[in-house]
Design an enzyme around this catalytic site. Sequence first.
Site, mmCIF file in Angstrom:
data_model
loop_
_atom_site.group_PDB
_atom_site.id
_atom_site.type_symbol
_atom_site.label_atom_id
_atom_site.label_comp_id
_atom_site.label_asym_id
_atom_site.label_seq_id
_atom_site.Cartn_x
_atom_site.Cartn_y
_atom_site.Cartn_z
ATOM 1 N N GLN A 1 6.298 10.953 10.050
ATOM 2 C CA GLN A 1 4.997 10.351 10.156
ATOM 3 C C GLN A 1 3.967 10.932 10.819
ATOM 4 O O GLN A 1 2.672 10.707 10.646
ATOM 5 C CB GLN A 1 5.432 8.905 10.670
ATOM 6 C CG GLN A 1 4.211 7.789 10.730
ATOM 7 C CD GLN A 1 4.495 6.988 11.771
ATOM 8 O OE1 GLN A 1 4.557 7.040 12.631
ATOM 9 N NE2 GLN A 1 4.608 5.628 11.157
ATOM 10 N N GLY B 1 4.461 8.595 3.807
ATOM 11 C CA GLY B 1 3.384 8.848 2.658
ATOM 12 C C GLY B 1 3.135 10.328 2.584
ATOM 13 O O GLY B 1 2.608 10.828 1.657
ATOM 14 N N ARG C 1 0.762 -1.365 0.019
ATOM 15 C CA ARG C 1 -0.092 0.005 -0.054
ATOM 16 C C ARG C 1 0.911 1.288 -0.034
ATOM 17 O O ARG C 1 0.313 2.256 -0.472
ATOM 18 C CB ARG C 1 -0.802 -0.105 1.351
ATOM 19 C CG ARG C 1 -0.099 -0.438 2.480
ATOM 20 C CD ARG C 1 -0.800 0.256 3.777
ATOM 21 N NE ARG C 1 -2.133 -0.813 4.124
ATOM 22 C CZ ARG C 1 -2.243 -1.092 5.223
ATOM 23 N NH1 ARG C 1 -1.431 -0.727 6.238
ATOM 24 N NH2 ARG C 1 -3.499 -1.567 5.470
ATOM 25 N N ASP C 2 1.920 1.256 0.787
ATOM 26 C CA ASP C 2 2.932 2.470 0.850
ATOM 27 C C ASP C 2 3.469 2.781 -0.490
ATOM 28 O O ASP C 2 3.488 3.866 -1.011
ATOM 29 C CB ASP C 2 3.842 2.259 1.974
ATOM 30 C CG ASP C 2 3.213 2.379 3.360
ATOM 31 O OD1 ASP C 2 2.255 3.163 3.588
ATOM 32 O OD2 ASP C 2 3.893 1.625 4.310
ATOM 33 N N LYS D 1 0.597 9.112 17.397
ATOM 34 C CA LYS D 1 0.455 8.089 16.383
ATOM 35 C C LYS D 1 -0.928 8.169 16.133
ATOM 36 O O LYS D 1 -1.628 8.912 15.833
ATOM 37 C CB LYS D 1 1.031 6.645 16.863
ATOM 38 C CG LYS D 1 2.465 6.449 17.013
ATOM 39 C CD LYS D 1 3.272 6.161 15.822
ATOM 40 C CE LYS D 1 3.255 4.800 15.546
ATOM 41 N NZ LYS D 1 4.116 4.655 14.253
ATOM 42 N N TRP E 1 -6.698 1.147 5.760
ATOM 43 C CA TRP E 1 -5.533 1.861 5.874
ATOM 44 C C TRP E 1 -4.951 2.133 7.218
ATOM 45 O O TRP E 1 -3.799 2.349 7.667
ATOM 46 C CB TRP E 1 -5.704 3.467 5.111
ATOM 47 C CG TRP E 1 -4.569 4.466 5.347
ATOM 48 C CD1 TRP E 1 -3.551 4.662 4.571
ATOM 49 C CD2 TRP E 1 -4.493 5.358 6.337
ATOM 50 N NE1 TRP E 1 -2.866 5.462 4.860
ATOM 51 C CE2 TRP E 1 -3.247 6.232 6.240
ATOM 52 C CE3 TRP E 1 -5.412 5.717 7.404
ATOM 53 C CZ2 TRP E 1 -2.793 7.161 6.809
ATOM 54 C CZ3 TRP E 1 -4.945 6.715 8.201
ATOM 55 C CH2 TRP E 1 -3.514 7.350 7.867
ATOM 56 N N ASP F 1 -4.381 0.508 10.571
ATOM 57 C CA ASP F 1 -4.119 -0.648 11.015
ATOM 58 C C ASP F 1 -4.410 -0.915 12.626
ATOM 59 O O ASP F 1 -4.300 -1.887 13.170
ATOM 60 C CB ASP F 1 -2.625 -1.210 11.323
ATOM 61 C CG ASP F 1 -1.856 -1.258 9.930
ATOM 62 O OD1 ASP F 1 -2.587 -1.446 9.064
ATOM 63 O OD2 ASP F 1 -0.763 -0.976 9.494
ATOM 64 N N HIS G 1 0.546 11.424 6.968
ATOM 65 C CA HIS G 1 0.060 11.063 5.569
ATOM 66 C C HIS G 1 -1.145 11.613 4.916
ATOM 67 O O HIS G 1 -1.350 11.598 4.027
ATOM 68 C CB HIS G 1 -0.051 9.500 5.757
ATOM 69 C CG HIS G 1 -0.006 8.586 4.654
ATOM 70 N ND1 HIS G 1 0.613 7.524 4.334
ATOM 71 C CD2 HIS G 1 -0.884 8.974 3.652
ATOM 72 C CE1 HIS G 1 0.130 6.883 3.202
ATOM 73 N NE2 HIS G 1 -0.702 7.727 2.631
#
Length: 797
Positions: free
Chosen positions: A685, A705, A363-364, A631, A486, A488, A639
């Site tokens: 990130q 991303g 996916r990345d 996170k 997307w 997780d 992203h």
Amino acid sequence: MQYGHFDDKKKEYVIDRPDTPKSWSNYLGSTEYGAIITNNAGGYSFYKSAAQGRFMRLRFNSIPLDQPGRYFYVHDRDKRDYWSASWQPVGKPLDQYKSVCRHGTAYTAIDSEYDNIKTETTYFVPLGKNFECWWLKVTNNDKVKRNLRLYSFVEYANNWYIHQDFWNLQYTQYILRMNVVDGIIDHGINVLLPDDSGDFDSHDGNRHTFLGVVGAEISGYETDRDVFLGDYRSYHNPLVVEKGECSNSLAYGDNGCGVVQIDVELEPGETKELAVIMGIGKAAVEGKAAIAEFSAPGKLQTEFDALKKSWHAKIEGMWINTPDAEFNSMTNMWSPFNSLMTFAWSRAASLVYSGERDGLGYRDTVQDILGVLHTIPEEAGKRLELMITGQASTGGAMPVVKPFSHNPGKEKTPDEKEYRSDDCMWLFNTVPAYVKETGNIEFYKKVLPYADKGEDTVLGHLRRAIEFNLERSGEHGLPCGLQADWNDCLELGHDGETVFVAMQLRYALKTYIEINEMFGKNDEVEWAKTHLATLDENIDKHCWDGDWYVRAFRFDGSVFGSKTNDEGNYWLNPQTWSVISGHASAEKAKKAIQTVRDHLATDCGVMVCAPPYEKADHRIVKAPLFNPGMKENASIFSHTQGWAVIAETMHGNGNQAFKYYRSFMPAAYNTKAEVRQIEPYVNCQFTHSIYSPRFGASRLPWLTGAATWGFYAATQYIMGVQPEYNGLRIDPCVPESWKNFSMNRRFRGKHFSIEVRNEKGIEKGVSKLIVNGEEIDGNFIPVEQMKDQNEIMVIMG
């Protein structure tokens, strides 16, 4: 607080003081021979794989931050003093030691001055080579002659596979054998076995690296790390450097290092040059060849100039000049370079990623290609083909594709539990973008194998990706969550449903219709339109919560992102993708966008969700594993930032779109480095959100991303240069304060010089387009009206 500045002319970020809050890094080399280096010469090098081909050691999350690395030590033989050519590892007081680091396009230069001795060290990997150069110039700015002794230093891995090297010590401490051949250090492991330096399926094999010097004779060496450092010492005070004398040790097991001793005498004002050459292969073969080649006068300068020219040529495919200097610095150099490095290394090699993600995450990587289409279209096309062959015949994808061992048509079919629902949906962003950039319409007809069995055209692969999610739909008629969508951290269960991927599927169907209309495939168009209508109906019926779209449905019927939730009421992705996919009506889109502004936007970016999860069962949503504001638990997840920008531009909101962009743009924090902490020239990130006491602090730089989507949003949606199948569309969406701006764009081998006038101060809209002196209707330049050199005038209004 500011630690550096952008040098746009040289395409460099200049670090004026070395005591940065975190180690600020850069990348050297290629996907064949890669390296990471920090502003204090820390970092590591590797061959093909950062996990399985790493021959230099770096201790992650250690104190000091980035040690060991690639060092030059300087010993004054008369004064019995010593220091390093980078501030660390010796760390002389900064009121006596001056250091400037210049990070550029795949090179880093560190200049220092201490006690009237100036050193200039340039680190780079020559194009097409499997070795690196540490090019050192030493100048005596004193009034008296100086007698110096220089030492290189690198700490070697005992096994190229990081997990073996760091944890299987009962084995790896006994396989190293160091040697010196004609003054070139040979670092060997498993030297009695056959040579298999490229076979990463086996972690045991005869593998060698070399280290030698050009431009000077060596007067000694050390290859035993413990002998060089001494007992109970470290990199800041190695015993050999302190004494000023090598013992010519040869490590046999335990731990190796690469130290060569070089004597340098300098008259006042005199400069001498030399270089360390370190790379893959045996000292007696590849080492001798490299030393011979680079001993030629002017060779280092020639190779360095070629390196810069090559990288600059790639990056200069898009250039802008706007009223925002920091936006210019990012868009003209650091965003494309960040995207190129993310494309090269996915999430496998950084100062944080230490081999746990070896290979190309599906996916990345498919998304990462978007950021490099105009800089390296041929390489991007090859990588795209590789990833398409990572799609299984089921329509789902292998979670990770390892380019050094991938075998299309013969890979194991992934287990149903391994599939992620979003993986192949990203093909609908990247495949059309590649075709539009290159004009290679025939790419849709190219036949490529599936990962496990069978083959199909690229268009057939796209249809199979749609079928994959249609075949795996839940009770609301939405795509199932499978192992993950997307995010997780959402534990939807295999049969739970994801609204975000539903929006992606909607985008996929819309895109598939456009492609098949172009080819006149009416049956395929009708097939896709039928599914699109059904999906739109299901989204409208089940996913609208009154003012915004919910995020997902768990397999047990519970809802994420609803007004009824105690936590995590608001989620970014379904709001932005309801606009990007074209699903949301004008009224719903307006409400969804307003929800983002009211509940998710902060001064440092847009949060992925809010409020954070603090009471939820982590078996239902993993977000509570993280602290609030970090996170996936309500942080500013970088992203997603480009999607918020794109959604605003699609609704003509240039002021808000650019406000969002600047809120996460690294360069905007150049004067607030103590807050952001990490590099102010590359993306990260995530950033701590308002729910964290460290609001504004950013983490995990470089491989993200955010690099691709930020650059894509900036160039195609803010600047508005959008490749299409039959031409180029110019449709800027900018702050109303931008009265004039310009850009250059390379497109299919042609050059476009674009000037935009916005005297009315609007945010979006083109009233006049003049192409090579001829006014044409709309904002689209057809291919047939393009010349090799094109002068474009755009009047907004």
